[in-house]
Write a protein that holds these residues in place. Structure first.
Motif, PDB file in Angstrom:
ATOM      1  N   ASP A 123       0.843  -1.195   0.000  1.00 54.73           N
ATOM      2  CA  ASP A 123       0.000   0.000   0.000  1.00 54.73           C
ATOM      3  C   ASP A 123       0.879   1.247   0.000  1.00 54.73           C
ATOM      4  OD1 ASP A 123      -1.634   2.219   0.830  1.00 54.73           O
ATOM      5  OD2 ASP A 123      -3.139   0.779   1.512  1.00 54.73           O
ATOM      6  N   VAL A 124       0.901   1.965  -1.099  1.00 54.85           N
ATOM      7  CA  VAL A 124       1.775   3.138  -1.223  1.00 54.85           C
ATOM      8  C   VAL A 124       1.400   4.215  -0.219  1.00 54.85           C
ATOM      9  CG1 VAL A 124       2.520   5.015  -2.750  1.00 54.85           C
ATOM     10  CG2 VAL A 124       2.260   2.696  -3.653  1.00 54.85           C
ATOM     11  N   GLU A 125       0.128   4.529  -0.118  1.00 55.53           N
ATOM     12  CA  GLU A 125      -0.299   5.608   0.769  1.00 55.53           C
ATOM     13  C   GLU A 125       0.047   5.293   2.219  1.00 55.53           C
ATOM     14  OE1 GLU A 125      -1.334   9.334   1.310  1.00 55.53           O
ATOM     15  OE2 GLU A 125      -1.459   8.377  -0.666  1.00 55.53           O
ATOM     16  N   GLU A 126      -0.172   4.070   2.618  1.00 55.27           N
ATOM     17  CA  GLU A 126       0.185   3.672   3.984  1.00 55.27           C
ATOM     18  C   GLU A 126       1.701   3.672   4.166  1.00 55.27           C
ATOM     19  OE1 GLU A 126      -0.209  -0.274   6.842  1.00 55.27           O
ATOM     20  OE2 GLU A 126      -1.742   0.099   5.314  1.00 55.27           O
ATOM     21  N   GLY A 127       2.400   3.237   3.145  1.00 54.70           N
ATOM     22  CA  GLY A 127       3.855   3.186   3.216  1.00 54.70           C
ATOM     23  C   GLY A 127       4.498   4.554   3.294  1.00 54.70           C
ATOM     24  N   LEU A 128       3.804   5.573   2.794  1.00 55.32           N
ATOM     25  CA  LEU A 128       4.345   6.929   2.822  1.00 55.32           C
ATOM     26  C   LEU A 128       4.258   7.578   4.195  1.00 55.32           C
ATOM     27  CD1 LEU A 128       2.989   8.418  -0.541  1.00 55.32           C
ATOM     28  CD2 LEU A 128       5.392   8.033   0.046  1.00 55.32           C
ATOM     29  N   LEU A 129       3.527   6.970   5.120  1.00 51.76           N
ATOM     30  CA  LEU A 129       3.338   7.591   6.429  1.00 51.76           C
ATOM     31  C   LEU A 129       4.662   7.783   7.171  1.00 51.76           C
ATOM     32  CD1 LEU A 129       0.040   5.922   7.730  1.00 51.76           C
ATOM     33  CD2 LEU A 129       0.407   8.337   7.114  1.00 51.76           C
ATOM     34  N   LEU A 130       5.572   6.820   7.039  1.00 55.80           N
ATOM     35  CA  LEU A 130       6.868   6.972   7.698  1.00 55.80           C
ATOM     36  C   LEU A 130       7.622   8.168   7.124  1.00 55.80           C
ATOM     37  CD1 LEU A 130       9.106   6.082   9.591  1.00 55.80           C
ATOM     38  CD2 LEU A 130       9.882   4.473   7.821  1.00 55.80           C
ATOM     39  N   GLN A 131       7.625   8.297   5.804  1.00 52.71           N
ATOM     40  CA  GLN A 131       8.289   9.446   5.170  1.00 52.71           C
ATOM     41  C   GLN A 131       7.619  10.750   5.596  1.00 52.71           C
ATOM     42  OE1 GLN A 131      10.986   9.681   3.353  1.00 52.71           O
ATOM     43  NE2 GLN A 131      10.802  11.812   2.747  1.00 52.71           N
ATOM     44  N   LYS A 132       6.306  10.737   5.688  1.00 54.67           N
ATOM     45  CA  LYS A 132       5.581  11.936   6.103  1.00 54.67           C
ATOM     46  C   LYS A 132       5.932  12.316   7.548  1.00 54.67           C
ATOM     47  CE  LYS A 132       1.544  11.541   3.055  1.00 54.67           C
ATOM     48  NZ  LYS A 132       0.057  11.551   3.013  1.00 54.67           N
ATOM     49  N   GLU A 159      -1.639  15.680  13.032  1.00 54.74           N
ATOM     50  CA  GLU A 159      -2.214  16.479  11.953  1.00 54.74           C
ATOM     51  C   GLU A 159      -1.117  17.000  11.022  1.00 54.74           C
ATOM     52  OE1 GLU A 159      -5.193  19.408  13.000  1.00 54.74           O
ATOM     53  OE2 GLU A 159      -5.584  18.348  14.882  1.00 54.74           O
ATOM     54  N   ALA A 160       0.040  17.340  11.593  1.00 50.29           N
ATOM     55  CA  ALA A 160       1.156  17.809  10.769  1.00 50.29           C
ATOM     56  C   ALA A 160       1.625  16.705   9.828  1.00 50.29           C
ATOM     57  CB  ALA A 160       2.306  18.258  11.664  1.00 50.29           C
ATOM     58  N   ILE A 161       1.678  15.475  10.329  1.00 49.05           N
ATOM     59  CA  ILE A 161       2.089  14.342   9.484  1.00 49.05           C
ATOM     60  C   ILE A 161       1.112  14.163   8.334  1.00 49.05           C
ATOM     61  CG2 ILE A 161       2.330  11.820   9.442  1.00 49.05           C
ATOM     62  CD1 ILE A 161       3.347  12.050  12.379  1.00 49.05           C
ATOM     63  N   LEU A 162      -0.179  14.201   8.638  1.00 50.94           N
ATOM     64  CA  LEU A 162      -1.194  13.994   7.600  1.00 50.94           C
ATOM     65  C   LEU A 162      -1.264  15.170   6.627  1.00 50.94           C
ATOM     66  CD1 LEU A 162      -4.046  12.413   9.766  1.00 50.94           C
ATOM     67  CD2 LEU A 162      -2.395  11.246   8.275  1.00 50.94           C
ATOM     68  N   ALA A 163      -0.730  16.323   7.042  1.00 46.27           N
ATOM     69  CA  ALA A 163      -0.753  17.508   6.165  1.00 46.27           C
ATOM     70  C   ALA A 163       0.360  17.475   5.120  1.00 46.27           C
ATOM     71  CB  ALA A 163      -0.635  18.778   7.008  1.00 46.27           C
ATOM     72  N   VAL A 164       1.320  16.566   5.266  1.00 48.83           N
ATOM     73  CA  VAL A 164       2.388  16.454   4.268  1.00 48.83           C
ATOM     74  C   VAL A 164       1.786  15.907   2.970  1.00 48.83           C
ATOM     75  CG1 VAL A 164       4.560  15.335   3.659  1.00 48.83           C
ATOM     76  CG2 VAL A 164       4.148  16.054   6.025  1.00 48.83           C
ATOM     77  N   PRO A 165       1.914  16.611   1.871  1.00 53.45           N
ATOM     78  CA  PRO A 165       1.325  16.133   0.613  1.00 53.45           C
ATOM     79  C   PRO A 165       1.942  14.801   0.180  1.00 53.45           C
ATOM     80  CG  PRO A 165       1.973  18.446   0.448  1.00 53.45           C
ATOM     81  CD  PRO A 165       2.556  17.924   1.716  1.00 53.45           C
ATOM     82  N   SER A 166       1.096  13.868  -0.194  1.00 55.06           N
ATOM     83  CA  SER A 166       1.593  12.567  -0.660  1.00 55.06           C
ATOM     84  C   SER A 166       2.488  12.724  -1.880  1.00 55.06           C
ATOM     85  CB  SER A 166       0.410  11.645  -0.990  1.00 55.06           C
ATOM     86  OG  SER A 166      -0.318  11.328   0.177  1.00 55.06           O
ATOM     87  N   ALA A 167       2.161  13.683  -2.732  1.00 51.55           N
ATOM     88  CA  ALA A 167       2.950  13.879  -3.958  1.00 51.55           C
ATOM     89  C   ALA A 167       4.383  14.256  -3.617  1.00 51.55           C
ATOM     90  CB  ALA A 167       2.305  14.961  -4.820  1.00 51.55           C
ATOM     91  N   PHE A 168       4.554  15.127  -2.610  1.00 51.29           N
ATOM     92  CA  PHE A 168       5.901  15.537  -2.223  1.00 51.29           C
ATOM     93  C   PHE A 168       6.653  14.389  -1.561  1.00 51.29           C
ATOM     94  CE2 PHE A 168       8.812  17.630   0.904  1.00 51.29           C
ATOM     95  CZ  PHE A 168       9.702  18.123  -0.037  1.00 51.29           C
ATOM     96  N   ALA A 169       6.003  13.709  -0.631  1.00 49.91           N
ATOM     97  CA  ALA A 169       6.650  12.584   0.056  1.00 49.91           C
ATOM     98  C   ALA A 169       7.046  11.498  -0.939  1.00 49.91           C
ATOM     99  CB  ALA A 169       5.707  12.009   1.108  1.00 49.91           C
ATOM    100  N   ASP A 170       6.222  11.286  -1.939  1.00 45.61           N
ATOM    101  CA  ASP A 170       6.460  10.207  -2.895  1.00 45.61           C
ATOM    102  C   ASP A 170       7.591  10.533  -3.865  1.00 45.61           C
ATOM    103  OD1 ASP A 170       5.871   7.672  -4.037  1.00 45.61           O
ATOM    104  OD2 ASP A 170       4.763   8.658  -5.645  1.00 45.61           O
TER     105      ASP A 170
END
Length: 337
Positions: free
Chosen positions: A228-237, A282-293
């Motif tokens: 799951d890409v979106e879930e996997g990005l949480l650490l980067q976020k 909330e700060a973590i969830l505010a990180v855009p997925s596009a940038f983290a990815d």
């Protein structure tokens, strides 16, 4: 494309797995092992520990904070580690930030570019050993001026006792701002960006620099092999939220400014406001997925293999992978080397 393994620095507890990690990375064909420092473990001691148990892997500080040591102390540590490792050491340096330099080391942070330029000049002069070292810089005058506060007036120019194994130990500069990046290409043998997007390499416009063929551009890249890409990005976020929100003052945070220059100014300021007001989730969830990815490698192996072609076509010469997961190190070696 070369691979590096990032050991980083200790967080809450000492990390004692550096030897098996380094040995495995060397067997897999990794080019380098990297350490960092903040205000916990130092960058040099783990590399000395590793150097005694390995034979070929390069040992790189990524980064050693300039405010932590005088240039002479830095030159001595680099020369010693390079000699003990048979010429495998590279010195990665950076200015860090005012909160750490002034709050932890008790040193002024003003004019970081001048401090960096002075440091590099003194390092080179010490390693070359042509003459006793004299510097008239404002940060590191050598000898210490007779008329300066608390001076005994007895200092004299000195020359390094030992002939270094190499007088041209490579220096890599961790740099985020445009002027500091320009300094890396002017004076150093490598640049360590904090964030780099292989999809948009023109953000930094490095085409204006004369780049030698052996110049290194080494980037830390978070790798998470998952379904799951979106879930996997949480650490980067989470990492991004911490750096953009908390690794700097509200008035001046270099990481926040860098994200802004990369096209996410509004989002960066929002992350900082949320983080500093105690709303870390909330700060973590505010990180855009596009940038983290775009600055990481996250997803199934097939997706990561496809994204690796962008990195291979970019100016980046080394991908630095987190060394906390041996399976990830093995998978990246399989996909890249």
């Amino acid at each position: 494309m070369k691979l590096g393994a990032q050991y980083g620095y200790w967080t809450k507890n000492p990390q004692l797995d550096i030897i098996p990690t380094a040995v495995e990375a060397e067997k897999l064909g990794y080019d380098s092992l990297w350490t960092g420092e903040s205000y916990s473990s130092d960058a040099f001691t783990p590399l000395a520990w590793v150097g005694a148990h390995t034979e070929t892997i390069k040992l790189i500080t990524g980064i050693a904070q300039l405010g932590a040591r005088t240039p002479a102390s830095l030159a001595m540590q680099a020369m010693t580690l390079d000699g003990l490792s048979g010429g495998r050491f590279c010195l990665g340096i950076g200015v860090s930030g005012p909160q750490v330099i002034e709050g932890w080391y008790g040193q002024p942070f003003g004019k970081p570019l001048t401090r960096t330029r002075e440091t590099i000049s003194i390092l080179r002069e010490i390693w070359e050993r042509e003459n006793p070292v004299v510097s008239e810089g404002s940060f590191f005058p050598l000898p210490y001026p007779r008329e300066a506060p608390h001076s005994w007036g007895l200092g004299k120019p000195l020359k390094l006792i030992t002939q270094p194994l190499r007088s041209n130990i490579p220096i890599l500069l961790g740099a985020e701002g445009p002027k500091n990046i320009a300094l890396a290409f002017e004076l150093c043998q490598g640049w360590i960006p904090l964030y780099f997007s292989p999809e948009r390499p023109d953000i930094f416009d490095i085409s204006k620099y004369a780049i030698p063929p052996d110049f290194e551009i080494a980037v830390n890249v978070n790798v998470n092999i998952c379904d799951d890409v979106e879930e996997g990005l949480l650490l980067q976020k989470a990492i991004l939220a911490f750096y953009i929100g908390g690794m700097g003052a509200h008035e001046r945070n270099f990481h926040t400014e860098l994200m802004g220059r990369m096209g996410y100014e509004r989002e960066a300021k929002n992350i900082q406001e949320l983080f500093l007001s105690g709303k870390r989730n909330e700060a973590i969830l505010a990180v855009p997925s596009a940038f983290a990815d775009e600055i990481s490698l996250v997803g199934p192996k097939e997706r990561i293999e496809e994204k690796l072609t962008l990195w291979e076509d970019s100016p980046v010469t080394t991908l630095i992978v987190g060394a906390n997961n041996l399976e990830t190190l093995r998978s990246m070696a399989e996909l890249t080397l």
